[in-house]
Design an enzyme around this catalytic site. Structure first.
Site, mmCIF file in Angstrom:
data_model
loop_
_atom_site.group_PDB
_atom_site.id
_atom_site.type_symbol
_atom_site.label_atom_id
_atom_site.label_comp_id
_atom_site.label_asym_id
_atom_site.label_seq_id
_atom_site.Cartn_x
_atom_site.Cartn_y
_atom_site.Cartn_z
ATOM 1 N N GLU A 184 0.800 -1.235 0.000
ATOM 2 C CA GLU A 184 0.000 0.000 0.000
ATOM 3 C C GLU A 184 0.834 1.287 0.000
ATOM 4 O OE1 GLU A 184 -2.705 -0.430 3.302
ATOM 5 O OE2 GLU A 184 -3.658 -2.200 2.446
ATOM 6 N N ASN A 225 2.171 -5.070 -3.222
ATOM 7 C CA ASN A 225 0.778 -5.440 -2.925
ATOM 8 C C ASN A 225 -0.055 -4.195 -2.613
ATOM 9 O OD1 ASN A 225 -1.153 -7.593 -2.283
ATOM 10 N ND2 ASN A 225 -0.937 -6.990 -0.131
ATOM 11 N N HIS A 261 -10.262 -6.539 -1.802
ATOM 12 C CA HIS A 261 -11.282 -6.386 -0.752
ATOM 13 C C HIS A 261 -12.444 -5.638 -1.399
ATOM 14 C CE1 HIS A 261 -8.712 -7.759 2.463
ATOM 15 N NE2 HIS A 261 -7.768 -6.936 2.081
ATOM 16 N N GLU A 291 -5.873 -10.986 -1.180
ATOM 17 C CA GLU A 291 -6.637 -10.796 0.065
ATOM 18 C C GLU A 291 -8.139 -10.755 -0.207
ATOM 19 O OE1 GLU A 291 -5.204 -7.452 2.365
ATOM 20 O OE2 GLU A 291 -3.128 -7.816 1.812
ATOM 21 N N ASP A 293 -11.946 -10.708 -0.322
ATOM 22 C CA ASP A 293 -13.204 -10.961 0.387
ATOM 23 C C ASP A 293 -14.271 -10.075 -0.237
ATOM 24 O OD1 ASP A 293 -12.450 -8.532 1.695
ATOM 25 O OD2 ASP A 293 -11.879 -9.578 3.540
HETATM 26 C C1 XIL Z 1 -5.923 -6.592 8.548
HETATM 27 C C2 XIL Z 1 -6.093 -7.805 9.451
HETATM 28 O O1 XIL Z 1 -6.928 -8.724 8.819
HETATM 29 C C3 XIL Z 1 -6.653 -7.386 10.778
HETATM 30 O O2 XIL Z 1 -6.699 -8.498 11.664
HETATM 31 C C4 XIL Z 1 -5.788 -6.292 11.375
HETATM 32 O O3 XIL Z 1 -6.342 -5.857 12.593
HETATM 33 C C5 XIL Z 1 -5.669 -5.137 10.409
HETATM 34 O O4 XIL Z 1 -5.162 -5.601 9.174
HETATM 35 N N1 XIL Z 1 -4.924 -4.873 3.824
HETATM 36 C C6 XIL Z 1 -3.834 -5.570 4.269
HETATM 37 C C7 XIL Z 1 -3.957 -6.436 5.454
HETATM 38 O O5 XIL Z 1 -2.790 -5.572 3.585
HETATM 39 O O6 XIL Z 1 -2.761 -6.523 6.174
HETATM 40 C C8 XIL Z 1 -5.072 -6.004 6.379
HETATM 41 O O7 XIL Z 1 -5.225 -6.986 7.386
HETATM 42 C C9 XIL Z 1 -6.351 -5.821 5.581
HETATM 43 C C10 XIL Z 1 -6.171 -4.766 4.518
#
Ligand code: XIL
Length: 373
Positions: A184, A225, A261, A291, A293
């Site tokens: 990020e 990423n 996400h 990641e 969802d």
């Molecule tokens: C999130 C985790 O899932 C949580 O448990 C934590 O509290 C915060 O981070 N992008 C990312 C991840 O790259 O590391 C994040 O993970 C979600 C968003």
């Protein structure tokens, strides 16, 4: 003496009451039958699904046939839960460390590293023939106070980051096959995010991070990423330009992670994701969905669950149709343990197994997509 009229009226009322009672009894019997029939149908379906479970291969076996890895982000403490561990090892062949390798967890004090959680996840993966994605070496979140509040010279900042990356990556040399080296780093408007690393080291922190990671494990695949850069747009153009310039400079970067996400209300068009994957892979880079969802507004309605399943399917199909898209990883697998409700108020139900570990429509759509070719 009652009048004949009053007697007739009473008879009428009694008749009505008796009629009502008989009517109710009859409809209860009919409803009861319907409920019984429904119950039977459900238990027949359950039995069929159980039978299918025995013959339908798990996701990981199907994914292997496509030459991709399918996986989930995990937390070390959950591996002790029997059902969690069973589903994980049955269905997936790659795990991402959800929090275990974040700076604040693994390097809480300047001279203290804490590897027990990551060790547990990596040993679990190895015991179950799974690969590991290491997440993440350089990020602006989940940093310990000694970093966020630190007042160091530029040279010290460089040595802090180098020490961190070298120590963590060398410890797992040959055991973590892919690292999210920088996470990020690009802001919504396409500029570099003003993180502690940018402010204290300058934009070269990105290429330095890749260089140090590569030196610590020359075999590992190194990824940039990010979120919100999956399809086409200002941010994804900026990510593309960033990684293009890294490739052109000969920086050891091997891939781009698309976090994914998304929600049923907003998700990038599949053809835009395909176009983005195409331009990234033309740079010679691999693509991992890292990641995924698909959050739903709670309470989730059956139609939302189907829409969610379609989105999972669409993204997976785009990945399967590119030679260079080699992993499809979700940010967890059961709604019982998902970051969504804690971060997006009013949303949840984002993963492919529900809170009771039962597969949701999204699971079946993924299964079907993997079986389709
Ligand atoms: C999130 C985790 O899932 C949580 O448990 C934590 O509290 C915060 O981070 N992008 C990312 C991840 O790259 O590391 C994040 O993970 C979600 C968003």
């Amino acid at each position: 003496m009652r009048s004949p009229m009053a007697f007739k009226k009473e008879c009428l009322i009694a008749g009505l009451i008796i009629g009502l009672i008989i009517g109710c009894m009859l409809s209860f019997i009919v409803m009861g039958r319907e409920v019984d029939e429904l119950r039977n149908q459900v238990s027949r379906l359950r039995a069929e699904i159980e039978q299918l479970r025995g013959v339908v291969p798990p996701l990981r076996t199907l994914a292997e046939k496509h030459g991709i890895h399918i996986g989930a982000a995990v937390e070390a403490n959950l591996l002790r839960i029997k059902e969690y561990a069973e589903i994980l090892s049955r269905e997936f062949n790659v795990l991402t460390t959800e929090n275990a390798l974040k700076f604040e967890r693994v390097h809480p004090e300047r001279n203290v590293y804490s590897f027990s959680e990551a060790d547990a996840i990596i040993s679990f993966a190895e015991a179950n023939g799974m690969r590991v994605r290491g997440h993440t070496l350089v990020w602006h979140n989940q940093l310990p106070e000694w970093v966020t509040r630190g007042n160091y010279s530029r040279e010290e900042w460089i040595s802090i980051l180098r020490d961190h990356i070298t120590t963590v990556v060398s410890r797992y040399r040959g055991r973590v096959y892919a690292w999210d080296v920088v996470n990020e780093a690009v802001d919504e408007d396409g500029s570099l995010r003003k993180t502690v690393w940018l402010q204290n080291i300058g934009p070269e922190y990105i290429e330095l991070a890749f260089k140090w990671a590569h030196e610590a494990d020359p075999q590992a695949l190194l990824f940039y990423n990010d979120y919100g850069a999956e399809g086409l747009g200002v941010k994804s153009d900026a990510v593309y330009n960033l990684v293009k310039s890294l490739v052109e400079k000969g920086v050891p970067i091997h891939g781009v992670g698309l976090q994914m996400h998304v929600s049923t209300e907003y998700y990038p068009a599949p053809q835009d994701i395909a176009a983005n994957i195409k331009r990234l892979s033309d740079l010679g880079l691999e693509i991992h969905v890292t990641e995924m969802d698909v959050r739903l507004r709670l309470p989730a309605k059956p139609a939302d669950l189907v829409r969610q399943a379609e989105i999972y399917r669409d993204v997976l199909m785009v990945c399967l149709s590119s030679e260079k898209c080699t992993a499809f990883v979700m940010w967890g697998f059961t709604d019982r343990y998902s970051w969504i409700p804690g971060f997006f108020s009013g949303y949840g139900s984002a993963l492919i197994f529900d809170e009771n570990y039962d597969p949701k429509p999204a699971y079946y759509y993924i299964l079907k997509s993997l079986m389709s070719r």
